[in-house]
Design a protein around this motif. Structure first.
Motif, short mmCIF file in Angstrom:
data_model
loop_
_atom_site.label_atom_id
_atom_site.label_comp_id
_atom_site.label_asym_id
_atom_site.label_seq_id
_atom_site.Cartn_x
_atom_site.Cartn_y
_atom_site.Cartn_z
N ASP A 1 2.58 -10.70 -34.83
CA ASP A 1 1.89 -10.75 -33.54
C ASP A 1 0.84 -9.65 -33.57
OD1 ASP A 1 0.97 -10.59 -30.96
OD2 ASP A 1 2.95 -10.62 -30.04
N PRO A 2 -0.42 -10.00 -33.85
CA PRO A 2 -1.45 -8.99 -34.01
C PRO A 2 -1.66 -8.11 -32.78
CG PRO A 2 -2.39 -11.20 -34.21
CD PRO A 2 -0.91 -11.35 -34.07
N SER A 3 -1.27 -8.59 -31.60
CA SER A 3 -1.42 -7.76 -30.40
C SER A 3 -0.35 -6.67 -30.34
CB SER A 3 -1.34 -8.63 -29.14
OG SER A 3 -0.06 -9.19 -28.98
N PHE A 4 0.72 -6.81 -31.13
CA PHE A 4 1.81 -5.84 -31.13
C PHE A 4 1.75 -4.91 -32.34
CE2 PHE A 4 6.24 -4.63 -32.09
CZ PHE A 4 6.54 -3.98 -30.90
N ILE A 5 1.16 -5.37 -33.42
CA ILE A 5 1.09 -4.61 -34.66
C ILE A 5 -0.18 -3.78 -34.66
CG2 ILE A 5 1.05 -4.77 -37.19
CD1 ILE A 5 3.64 -5.84 -35.94
N GLY A 6 -0.05 -2.52 -35.04
CA GLY A 6 -1.21 -1.64 -35.08
C GLY A 6 -2.30 -2.16 -36.02
N GLU A 7 -3.54 -1.90 -35.66
CA GLU A 7 -4.67 -2.40 -36.46
C GLU A 7 -4.61 -1.95 -37.91
OE1 GLU A 7 -8.68 -2.35 -35.03
OE2 GLU A 7 -7.99 -2.59 -32.96
N SER A 8 -4.04 -0.79 -38.15
CA SER A 8 -3.96 -0.29 -39.53
C SER A 8 -3.08 -1.18 -40.40
CB SER A 8 -3.42 1.14 -39.55
OG SER A 8 -2.08 1.17 -39.10
N GLN A 9 -2.24 -2.01 -39.79
CA GLN A 9 -1.34 -2.90 -40.53
C GLN A 9 -1.93 -4.28 -40.79
OE1 GLN A 9 1.89 -1.86 -41.52
NE2 GLN A 9 1.12 0.11 -40.88
N HIS A 10 -3.00 -4.65 -40.08
CA HIS A 10 -3.53 -6.01 -40.16
C HIS A 10 -3.94 -6.41 -41.57
CE1 HIS A 10 -4.44 -6.69 -35.63
NE2 HIS A 10 -3.35 -5.96 -35.80
N ASP B 1 6.73 -21.55 -36.48
CA ASP B 1 7.63 -20.40 -36.32
C ASP B 1 6.91 -19.17 -35.78
OD1 ASP B 1 9.86 -21.75 -37.17
OD2 ASP B 1 9.78 -20.98 -39.22
N ASN B 2 5.59 -19.16 -35.82
CA ASN B 2 4.84 -18.00 -35.36
C ASN B 2 3.91 -18.35 -34.19
OD1 ASN B 2 4.40 -15.19 -35.72
ND2 ASN B 2 2.40 -15.62 -36.59
N SER B 3 4.17 -19.47 -33.53
CA SER B 3 3.25 -19.95 -32.50
C SER B 3 3.45 -19.31 -31.12
CB SER B 3 3.34 -21.47 -32.39
OG SER B 3 4.64 -21.85 -32.00
N SER B 4 4.59 -18.68 -30.90
CA SER B 4 4.85 -18.04 -29.60
C SER B 4 5.94 -16.98 -29.79
CB SER B 4 5.32 -19.07 -28.57
OG SER B 4 6.62 -19.56 -28.91
N THR B 5 6.08 -16.15 -28.78
CA THR B 5 7.13 -15.13 -28.83
C THR B 5 8.50 -15.78 -28.95
OG1 THR B 5 5.77 -13.62 -27.54
CG2 THR B 5 8.13 -13.15 -27.62
N ARG B 6 8.72 -16.84 -28.22
CA ARG B 6 10.00 -17.55 -28.28
C ARG B 6 10.27 -18.08 -29.68
NH1 ARG B 6 13.04 -19.14 -24.42
NH2 ARG B 6 14.65 -20.68 -24.67
N CYS B 7 9.24 -18.68 -30.30
CA CYS B 7 9.40 -19.21 -31.66
C CYS B 7 9.68 -18.08 -32.66
CB CYS B 7 8.15 -19.99 -32.08
SG CYS B 7 7.97 -21.56 -31.21
N ARG B 8 9.02 -16.95 -32.49
CA ARG B 8 9.26 -15.80 -33.38
C ARG B 8 10.71 -15.33 -33.25
NH1 ARG B 8 4.28 -14.11 -30.83
NH2 ARG B 8 2.59 -14.84 -32.14
N LEU B 9 11.19 -15.23 -32.02
CA LEU B 9 12.57 -14.80 -31.78
C LEU B 9 13.55 -15.79 -32.42
CD1 LEU B 9 14.65 -12.94 -30.49
CD2 LEU B 9 14.38 -14.26 -28.38
N GLU B 10 13.31 -17.07 -32.24
CA GLU B 10 14.18 -18.08 -32.85
C GLU B 10 14.15 -17.98 -34.37
OE1 GLU B 10 16.49 -19.93 -31.45
OE2 GLU B 10 15.92 -18.98 -29.55
N ARG B 11 13.00 -17.69 -34.95
CA ARG B 11 12.90 -17.53 -36.40
C ARG B 11 13.75 -16.35 -36.86
NH1 ARG B 11 9.87 -18.91 -41.10
NH2 ARG B 11 10.73 -17.52 -42.67
N ILE B 12 13.67 -15.22 -36.16
CA ILE B 12 14.48 -14.05 -36.51
C ILE B 12 15.96 -14.39 -36.42
CG2 ILE B 12 15.12 -11.72 -35.79
CD1 ILE B 12 12.13 -11.36 -34.98
#
Length: 102
Positions: free
Chosen positions: A46-55, A66-77
């Motif tokens: 989630d680029p809005s949560f990860i610092g720019e130095s990590q992009h 699996d990466n289309s929404s916060t809910r999908c990310r949580l389900e993937r984890i």
């Protein structure tokens, strides 16, 4: 005991521990070789949560639905954890330690 991990970078886990100074160097030296031999699961991105130095180095990431929404990310984890427990014959409690930098 079983150990696993996710990372948005493809750096081996032992090397990442060393580079990011997550643990004391003496402790890292005791586990680095073993950790470097472990598979790294792709991290949710989630680029809005990860610092720019990590992009720029975020090359080991979950993609598609699996990466289309916060809910999908949580389900993937959650799915990754269930599969990891099954693969490693873990029956019962697990501990997840988040050591991310932003």
């Amino acid at each position: 005991a079983a150990i696993g991990g996710w990372d948005i970078r493809s750096t081996k886990l032992g090397q990442a521990l060393y580079d990011c100074r997550v643990l004391e160097p003496d402790l890292v030296s005791q586990v680095r070789e073993e950790m470097d031999g472990m598979d790294i699961m792709p991290g949710v991105w989630d680029p809005s949560f990860i610092g720019e130095s990590q992009h720029e180095t975020a090359l080991n990431v979950v993609s598609g639905e699996d990466n289309s929404s916060t809910r999908c990310r949580l389900e993937r984890i959650r799915r990754d954890i269930r599969m990891w427990k099954e693969k490693n014959n873990v029956d019962g409690h697990i501990t997840v330690i988040w050591s991310a930098s932003v």
